[in-house]
Design an enzyme around this catalytic site. Structure first.
Site, PDB file in Angstrom:
ATOM      1  N   LYS A 189       0.850  -1.201   0.000  1.00  0.00           N
ATOM      2  CA  LYS A 189       0.000   0.000   0.000  1.00  0.00           C
ATOM      3  C   LYS A 189       0.888   1.254   0.000  1.00  0.00           C
ATOM      4  O   LYS A 189       1.910   1.281   0.674  1.00  0.00           O
ATOM      5  CB  LYS A 189      -0.879   0.006   1.249  1.00  0.00           C
ATOM      6  CG  LYS A 189      -2.015  -0.994   1.200  1.00  0.00           C
ATOM      7  CD  LYS A 189      -2.991  -0.778   2.316  1.00  0.00           C
ATOM      8  CE  LYS A 189      -4.083  -1.824   2.317  1.00  0.00           C
ATOM      9  NZ  LYS A 189      -5.020  -1.685   1.191  1.00  0.00           N
ATOM     10  N   ARG A 212     -10.401 -11.456   1.767  1.00  0.00           N
ATOM     11  CA  ARG A 212     -11.289 -12.485   1.217  1.00  0.00           C
ATOM     12  C   ARG A 212     -10.700 -13.887   1.383  1.00  0.00           C
ATOM     13  O   ARG A 212     -11.426 -14.870   1.513  1.00  0.00           O
ATOM     14  CB  ARG A 212     -11.616 -12.166  -0.243  1.00  0.00           C
ATOM     15  CG  ARG A 212     -10.416 -12.050  -1.133  1.00  0.00           C
ATOM     16  CD  ARG A 212     -10.709 -11.283  -2.416  1.00  0.00           C
ATOM     17  NE  ARG A 212     -10.845  -9.853  -2.192  1.00  0.00           N
ATOM     18  CZ  ARG A 212     -11.162  -8.977  -3.141  1.00  0.00           C
ATOM     19  NH1 ARG A 212     -11.370  -9.388  -4.375  1.00  0.00           N
ATOM     20  NH2 ARG A 212     -11.273  -7.687  -2.855  1.00  0.00           N
TER      21      ARG A 212
HETATM   22  N1  BES Z   1      -8.014  -3.799   4.060  1.00  0.00           N
HETATM   23  C1  BES Z   1      -8.167  -3.429   2.723  1.00  0.00           C
HETATM   24  C2  BES Z   1      -9.419  -2.605   2.458  1.00  0.00           C
HETATM   25  C3  BES Z   1      -9.490  -1.264   3.129  1.00  0.00           C
HETATM   26  C4  BES Z   1      -8.938  -0.156   2.538  1.00  0.00           C
HETATM   27  C5  BES Z   1     -10.156  -1.125   4.318  1.00  0.00           C
HETATM   28  C6  BES Z   1      -9.045   1.081   3.141  1.00  0.00           C
HETATM   29  C7  BES Z   1     -10.255   0.096   4.937  1.00  0.00           C
HETATM   30  C8  BES Z   1      -9.712   1.214   4.347  1.00  0.00           C
HETATM   31  C9  BES Z   1      -8.242  -4.659   1.821  1.00  0.00           C
HETATM   32  O1  BES Z   1      -7.513  -5.745   2.240  1.00  0.00           O
HETATM   33  C10 BES Z   1      -7.731  -4.241   0.486  1.00  0.00           C
HETATM   34  O2  BES Z   1      -6.594  -3.863   0.408  1.00  0.00           O
HETATM   35  N2  BES Z   1      -8.577  -4.287  -0.535  1.00  0.00           N
HETATM   36  C11 BES Z   1      -8.226  -3.862  -1.850  1.00  0.00           C
HETATM   37  C12 BES Z   1      -8.687  -4.910  -2.819  1.00  0.00           C
HETATM   38  C13 BES Z   1      -8.135  -4.717  -4.195  1.00  0.00           C
HETATM   39  C14 BES Z   1      -6.677  -5.095  -4.211  1.00  0.00           C
HETATM   40  C15 BES Z   1      -8.909  -5.589  -5.138  1.00  0.00           C
HETATM   41  C16 BES Z   1      -8.926  -2.540  -2.140  1.00  0.00           C
HETATM   42  O3  BES Z   1     -10.121  -2.416  -1.866  1.00  0.00           O
HETATM   43  O4  BES Z   1      -8.259  -1.638  -2.640  1.00  0.00           O
HETATM   44 ZN    ZN Z   2      -5.461  -5.570   1.643  1.00  0.00          ZN
END
Ligand code: BES
Ligand code: ZN
Ligand code: ZN
Length: 488
Positions: free
Chosen positions: A268, A342
């Protein structure tokens, strides 16, 4: 905090709050002490105060043995009062009490507000939440509301409602504490120890599956996510038997417990990684919920599953392109290590299905995409069962813990098919389109036919724009929705 219910004001200090509805404006004065009647007349004459929403005044009173600060809130018309307004009013009162450091607060509760007194109190309690900072020196003793006096002539079930409000507000604070704490403080070890502690007090059983056991049982997806972490994965299983009939099928609640989500090798970036200690909010919600079940007298059998991992980078981490075998036996091609939630939930769902549940609910900070779609006031609701989804949405509306439906098109499931494994964890290239729905579509493949609803709290668990009864940071989104739903 001591709460007293009196027919007349007895407090001799602190803050006095008088919410006034437009329709009650003329009738109300007879209930009020002489000096306040005079004040209201004065405000009407000089400031055109008529109880309209948004009109509010505060002043000081120099009378002996009387609260020194008075606040008058215009509540608008009677027909508009609802749970949300009442929670927000409570939030505003709590914040004024705190900023003016009043340890004694009296509130006139008249007319229709009587029906919303528990929300008002809950709003006050939630607004008084504080994070105890990790400072080596504490400068001042923190503010505390010591005495709350409710002035009302109503003889409704106040005492019972107040008790419930307290239980719920405590659970909310507990969840916020867990979510606000950083990952080096609240980790799998900490949560497991806490779960054991709470279990005794709150009348449920707890079992912890440690990493050795998870390996033995072949939780392949969850363990792949944790591969890069120096800490062991754990899964907390909570078991509450509240139904009269012991054999009543359980409700399963699965909460994502990612202690920290760095994204893994799909790391990230700046401004996205810093708050990723919130990624266990789903798990914290499930634990907080269990802390309140017995005290709220919920007569259902409920099993909570909290898989806890950490998504980190190291020479041992899982990689984009890896193929893993989940607990269900299905294989998954990893296309993005940041879509880890997931994977973790997939194994927990498979485990949950063994209990032959009535229905299953997942609660998770699963996607950032849900925040893009719905912002921070609505959690996303997805699933395979309209009745369950609507019941959750309705329950959330009643307590201002809102949810809004997002679609699950059959094609979304198809997009999660892989050419070299049974599934992939993101559809590369277009992963951002309907990202929340596709995350849910991935989960749906593990659910099968069991009625299921998924609450994506990715946009709501943590806020930078708090409601009057919230603070920056954790919100405990989903908790009050679920507690209200389970009490029905
Ligand atoms: N934990 C994150 C989602 C998230 C982001 C929660 C910001 C709270 C605040 C999750 O694991 C994630 O990174 N999801 C990605 C999925 C993508 C790679 C398909 C997302 O939503 O960007
Ligand atoms: Zn994630
Ligand atoms: Zn995550």
């Amino acid at each position: 905090m001591q709460i007293k219910i009196n027919q007349k004001i007895t407090s001799t200090k602190g803050l006095l709050v008088i919410p006034v509805f437009q329709e009650d404006f003329k009738k109300m004065p007879s209930l009020l002490p002489k000096n306040i009647q005079e004040l209201l007349k004065f405000l009407e004459r000089k400031e055109n105060f008529k109880g309209k929403k948004g009109q509010s005044f505060s002043t000081f009173i120099t009378q002996k043995n009387f609260p020194e600060k008075v606040m008058i809130f215009g509540m608008g018309t009677l027909s508009k009062i609802n749970h949300r307004l009442s929670l927000n009013l409570g939030g505003q009162i709590g914040k004024v009490a705190k900023s003016s450091k009043k340890e004694d607060v009296s509130i006139y509760i008249s007319g229709k507000l009587e029906n919303f007194a528990s929300e008002l109190i809950q709003g006050i309690m939630m607004s008084l939440y504080r994070i105890d900072p990790y400072k080596s020196k504490i400068e001042k003793p923190p503010y505390e509301l010591k005495n709350l006096e409710l002035v009302t002539i109503a003889d409704s079930d106040f005492a019972k409602n107040i008790r419930k409000s307290k239980i719920i507000a405590q659970a909310v604070s507990y969840v916020k504490d867990l979510v606000n704490a950083p990952a080096n403080k609240v980790d799998a070890e900490y949560l497991s120890a806490d779960a054991k502690k709470i279990a005794k007090k709150s009348g449920f059983n707890v079992k912890i599956l440690d990493e050795k056991e998870l390996k033995r049982q072949k939780w392949g997806a969850m363990l792949a996510v944790n591969q890069g972490s120096a800490r062991e994965a754990k899964c907390i299983i909570l078991d509450y038997q509240g139904a009269k009939n012991k054999n009543e099928k359980p409700i399963i609640l699965v909460g994502k417990g990612v202690i920290f989500d760095s994204g893994g090798y799909n790391l990230k970036p700046l401004n996205f990684i810093e708050t990723m200690h919130q990624d266990m909010a789903g798990g914290a919600t499930v634990l907080g919920l269990f802390s309140a079940l017995k005290d709220l007298g919920i007569k259902k059998n409920i099993i909570g599953i909290i898989p806890i991992v950490e998504n980190m980078i190291s020479g041992k981490s899982y990689r984009p392109s890896d193929i893993i075998t989940t607990l269900s036996g299905k294989t998954v091609e990893i296309t993005n290590t940041d879509a880890e939630g997931r994977l973790v939930l997939a194994d927990a769902i498979t485990y949950g299905l063994k209990f032959k549940p009535q229905y299953l609910i997942t609660v998770a900070t699963l996607t950032g995409a849900v925040g893009i779609a719905l912002g921070d006031r609505y959690s996303g609701l997805m699933g395979n069962n309209l009745v369950l989804r609507k019941a959750l949405q309705f329950s959330g509306r009643e307590v201002d813990d809102l949810g809004w439906p997002l679609p699950l098109h059959p094609d979304f499931k198809k997009k999660m098919k892989s050419e070299i494994a049974d599934m992939k964890n993101t559809d590369l290239g277009t992963a951002r389109f309907a990202g929340s729905s596709k995350g849910a579509a991935f989960l749906a493949s593990f659910i099968g036919k069991v009625p299921w609803c998924h609450i994506d709290i990715g946009g709501t668990a943590f806020t930078m724009d708090p409601k009057p009864y919230e603070h920056k940071g954790a919100t405990a989104a989903g908790l009050r929705m679920l507690l209200n739903f389970l009490q029905k």
